[in-house]
Scaffold this active site. Structure first.
Site, mmCIF file in Angstrom:
data_model
loop_
_atom_site.group_PDB
_atom_site.id
_atom_site.type_symbol
_atom_site.label_atom_id
_atom_site.label_comp_id
_atom_site.label_asym_id
_atom_site.label_seq_id
_atom_site.Cartn_x
_atom_site.Cartn_y
_atom_site.Cartn_z
ATOM 1 N N TYR A 145 0.588 -1.024 0.160
ATOM 2 C CA TYR A 145 0.277 -0.035 0.349
ATOM 3 C C TYR A 145 0.905 1.588 0.063
ATOM 4 C CZ TYR A 145 1.267 0.672 4.479
ATOM 5 O OH TYR A 145 2.090 0.810 5.418
ATOM 6 N N PHE A 158 1.509 9.743 3.224
ATOM 7 C CA PHE A 158 2.887 10.154 5.155
ATOM 8 C C PHE A 158 2.763 8.226 5.381
ATOM 9 C CE2 PHE A 158 -1.853 8.712 4.867
ATOM 10 C CZ PHE A 158 -2.530 7.768 4.878
ATOM 11 N N ASP A 159 2.589 7.503 4.173
ATOM 12 C CA ASP A 159 3.270 5.405 4.441
ATOM 13 C C ASP A 159 3.010 4.810 2.926
ATOM 14 O OD1 ASP A 159 4.578 3.745 5.857
ATOM 15 O OD2 ASP A 159 2.610 3.075 6.435
ATOM 16 N N ILE A 178 -7.755 -0.624 10.094
ATOM 17 C CA ILE A 178 -9.086 0.320 10.588
ATOM 18 C C ILE A 178 -10.282 -0.322 9.121
ATOM 19 C CG2 ILE A 178 -7.713 2.196 10.873
ATOM 20 C CD1 ILE A 178 -7.957 3.386 7.185
ATOM 21 N N TYR A 205 -9.263 7.000 10.939
ATOM 22 C CA TYR A 205 -8.970 8.139 12.258
ATOM 23 C C TYR A 205 -9.828 8.440 13.541
ATOM 24 C CZ TYR A 205 -5.046 4.944 11.035
ATOM 25 O OH TYR A 205 -3.903 3.836 10.873
ATOM 26 N N PHE A 222 -5.538 5.701 -0.246
ATOM 27 C CA PHE A 222 -4.631 4.350 -0.984
ATOM 28 C C PHE A 222 -4.754 3.705 -1.565
ATOM 29 C CE2 PHE A 222 -5.174 4.509 4.215
ATOM 30 C CZ PHE A 222 -3.931 4.663 4.636
#
Length: 235
Positions: A145, A158-159, A178, A205, A222
């Site tokens: 991802y 962010f990731d 999540i 979140y 994503f």
């Protein structure tokens, strides 16, 4: 497409049966004319008993036996053709009913340019359709991802598991990730598939955010890839 193929097949078989019927009828009439012609030529030199011995198929005789007229022959073949058509129609009805009742008989999915919106508010778009197994709740899955804020390919990445060259391994459908991830992976996604997903904060979140990286009430973007099912690749 499948229905059109069935209709075309039934229509083709019906037309073929009709053409064969006409061909057989024409051959029948031709044979009858040939035999009657031979009988006429023999009747001048042969006796009736000699003719009977030479022509055992009396159905072709024009005297002393019952003769099928062209109209009767046509009606017989028409009756046969209608029976074949009725049988084909019944077969078509059975196949159609089975197709509607069989839940596995679905159209093949293809990548799309538009997002599908689920009842929960999740949005997803398949960029590659997988051909492997489909996970069920409790399965261990391996997922690559990349996540962004604001939009796909934005500066606020962010990731990414691709950067670490190692997919994320977890059990799907048991709240280890999540809610948006669980739903995205369990909604008709198969191994090998790639999907863009937009997760509202209610499935992410929420108002808490996460670790100073995800702000409160953030929508998450994503790109995910279902690499496999199981903690390790099958050898």
């Amino acid at each position: 497409c499948k229905m059109r193929s069935i209709v075309f097949t039934v229509s083709f078989l019906s037309a073929l049966s009709h053409s064969q019927s006409l061909l057989i009828r024409d051959r029948f009439l031709a044979s009858k004319n040939i035999v009657n012609s031979r009988i006429s030529s023999l009747s001048a030199t042969k006796s009736k008993s000699d003719i009977d011995a030479l022509v055992p198929l009396k159905v072709f005789r024009s005297t002393e036996t019952t003769e099928f007229s062209p109209k009767q022959i046509s009606l017989r073949f028409l009756n046969g053709f209608l029976k074949i058509f009725a049988a084909s129609f019944m077969l078509f009805s059975i196949v159609s009913a089975n197709a509607e009742e069989d839940p596995t008989n679905v159209a093949v999915l293809e990548p799309t340019d538009t997002f599908v919106v689920t009842e929960s508010g999740l949005k997803y778009k398949d960029t590659k359709i997988g051909t492997g197994d489909q996970p069920v709740p409790g399965d261990t899955v391996r997922v690559h991802y990349t996540g962004w804020l604001e939009d796909f390919e934005s500066e606020k990445k962010f990731d990414s598991s691709y950067d670490r060259r190692s997919p994320l391994v977890f059990k799907v459908g048991v709240k280890q990730v999540i809610a948006g991830w669980d739903e995205a992976l369990l909604t008709n996604m198969k191994v090998g598939g790639k999907r863009d997903i937009i997760i509202p904060s209610s499935l992410g979140y929420g108002s808490r955010g996460a670790g100073g990286v995800i702000p409160p009430d953030a929508t998450l973007y994503f790109k995910i890839e279902l690499v496999g099912i199981g903690a390790k690749p099958n050898k």
